[in-house]
Every structure is written in structure tokens, then in C-alpha cells.
Design an enzyme around this catalytic site. Structure first.
Site, short mmCIF file in Angstrom:
data_model
loop_
_atom_site.label_atom_id
_atom_site.label_comp_id
_atom_site.label_asym_id
_atom_site.label_seq_id
_atom_site.Cartn_x
_atom_site.Cartn_y
_atom_site.Cartn_z
N CYS A 1 -0.67 17.59 -3.49
CA CYS A 1 -1.49 17.36 -2.30
C CYS A 1 -2.80 18.14 -2.32
CB CYS A 1 -0.70 17.67 -1.02
SG CYS A 1 -0.06 19.35 -0.91
N HIS B 1 1.21 21.91 3.32
CA HIS B 1 0.64 20.62 2.94
C HIS B 1 -0.87 20.64 3.15
CE1 HIS B 1 0.43 16.38 2.19
NE2 HIS B 1 0.05 16.08 3.41
#
Length: 294
Positions: A82, A156
Site C-alpha cells: 500500500c 494502511h
């Protein structure tokens, strides 16, 4: 070669070297400490990368997911990608950044592919994966990567940028780009500020670990351009700023060398020397006693 991707430290020096490693020119990453008007002092900002603790139900409210037509959007199909993906989704949606030959060819190759296939193409790119994994921490033992459990902290990266007069949140875990509203190149930072604040406030006081970084023009290049047309009275200040920026980027390079260096052989050899001299046991015992007292 393993197809796994390592976790990436949320650090401007790491992200800057990552971009340059895949051929991007004239761009760097700066850490953002405040969402007030000082953010604009960084100069033109191509996009923002936001790190937060992911939790189930983060996006329980309906999101305005739109068709990615005309937008580079890729689904995240592999763990730990990510960070790089958040960067790519800013870089590949900008017409102002010199992507370099490799990334420019990548953009042309993936044009027209659905989002899941774009994600697979990222994961299968040797260049992108190898540059990403150059930041892997050396481990003395090889072990299989275990999936995170409900008790683990999972972080994230997502990105925010403006594309064709609209503000988007680009999150590879979503089905598509999230349209946040209309904007211009001049006011998109004002538009995105409440969106980031709302995400932070959704954690109430249970979480303080967030990080925000901005993709901006390489400050060395920007300062050199200013000096080319600056008045003589401004040259001293600009020169000091240029030297400070060069020193900062040199420090980033040194820190990245240290991150990548494998210290494990040195540590093991040092422990062996202590053991051969019968000094390791007493040091371990002393450390245990100290730990019990604390």
C-alpha cells in the site's frame, strides 16, 4: 525470487528514494505536521499520502465510489504494497511530474486495464517490487509471513489528489476512487483538510499514530530556479536554504544506507567473540537482573 513485499517505514527520505529508484525525477516527499495554512508553504503539492491504523469497519459509512474512467486506480492485491501503491496513484495521475521512461511505459501499458489487473501489474513489476523491497529489514532467520490477527495493529496508506477539477481519495482496498467533491488546483488542500480531520477524529482519543506526507517539487531544483532570477539582496538567504536542503537530502541518503545495511553478521560475530572470552554469560545474567528490578 520471493514475490512477497516488505513493510515500508513512513518516512519522507524513504519515500523520496523509492520514487527516484523507479525513475521519477524532480519530486520529493515532505512530512506534514499541521493541516493549517502552513501546508501551502511547501509550494505546489501534487498529492498527499496518509498513514492510519486500519480497523474493520473503518468505512462503514457509504462512500462515493465512482468509475475510474480516466483515472489511474489500482486495487491492492498483495500485502504490504500500500505504501508504494499510494505513491503510484498520485504519480500516475499527474501531468506535471516527470515519471521517467520505466514508469511512463508502465502507465501506457496499464491504460485501459481494469483496477484489479492494474494491481496485479504493479505486484508483477520487477522494478517496482525490487525498489520497494530494497528497504526490507535483514532478518537472521527466514520465516513464513503470518497474516495479521485481530489483535495486531495494521496500518494502511492511502492518497489524496486532485484530477480534472475533482478531489479524490485513492485507496487500493476500495472498489474504486472515492469522489470527495469539486475542487481547483488552488483550493484542493482546503477541500481535503476536513476529510483528513474527519478520519482522524473517527478514532476519538483511542489512536494518535497518524502520518501525513506531501509530494512536492524537489526543493533543490526549486531553489536553484529561484536563484536564477532572484534579486542580489535575496541570494544570501536562498543560498543558505539551498545548502540546508542539500544537507537534509544527504542525511536522508545516509539514513537509508543504514536502514538497508545488514548488521546481523556483525552482531552474531560480536556475540561469538564475547562467548569465546566467557563474557557473554555474565552480561546476559546482569541484563536479566536489571530487567527484574525494573
Amino acid at each position: 525470487m520471493s514475490n512477497s513485499w516488505c513493510t515500508i517505514e513512513s518516512d519522507p527520505g524513504v519515500f523520496t528514494e523509492l520514487m527516484r529508484g523507479i525513475g521519477v525525477k524532480g519530486v520529493q516527499v515532505e512530512e506534514v505536521f499541521t493541516l493549517d495554512d502552513d501546508l501551502k508553504s511547501l509550494g505546489p503539492i501534487y498529492g498527499l499520502v496518509f498513514l492510519f491504523k486500519w480497523k474493520s469497519g473503518n468505512d462503514s459509512e457509504p462512500r462515493n465510489v465512482v468509475d475510474p474512467d480516466g483515472i489511474f486506480f489500482a486495487n491492492q492485491v498483495i500485502n504490504n504494497a500500500c505504501a508504494t501503491q499510494a505513491l503510484l496513484q498520485i504519480l500516475l495521475n499527474s501531468n506535471e511530474i516527470d515519471l521517467g521512461d520505466e514508469l511512463r511505459n508502465f502507465k501506457e501499458f496499464t491504460e485501459g486495464l481494469p483496477s484489479d489487473m492494474k494491481g496485479l501489474t504493479i505486484s508483477n513489476s520487477d522494478l517496482i517490487r525490487n525498489v520497494h523491497n530494497s528497504f526490507a529489514r535483514p532478518e537472521p532467520f527466514v520465516s513464513d509471513e503470518k497474516p495479521a490477527t485481530s489483535s495486531d495493529d495494521v496500518f494502511h496508506f492511502i492518497s489524496y489528489t486532485h484530477i480534472n477539477g475533482k478531489l479524490y481519495e485513492l485507496d487500493g482496498l476500495q472498489n474504486g476512487p472515492i469522489l470527495l467533491g469539486e475542487c481547483t488546483a488552488d483550493n484542493w488542500l482546503d477541500q481535503v483538510r476536513p476529510e483528513i480531520q474527519k478520519r482522524i477524529q473517527s478514532y476519538a482519543q483511542s489512536e494518535i499514530r497518524f502520518n501525513l506526507m506531501a509530494l512536492v517539487k524537489d526543493k533543490v531544483v526549486a531553489l536553484e530556479e529561484q536563484m536564477a532570477t532572484a534579486a542580489p539582496g535575496d541570494m544570501g538567504t536562498l543560498q543558505q536554504m539551498l545548502e540546508a536542503e542539500k544537507a537534509k537530502q544527504k542525511h536522508w541518503q545516509l539514513e537509508n544506507i543504514r536502514r538497508k545495511h545488514n548488521y546481523v553478521p556483525f552482531v552474531l560475530e560480536f556475540l561469538q567473540i564475547l562467548a569465546d572470552k566467557n563474557q557473554l554469560g555474565p552480561l546476559v545474567d546482569a541484563a536479566r537482573k536489571k530487567a527484574r528490578k525494573e
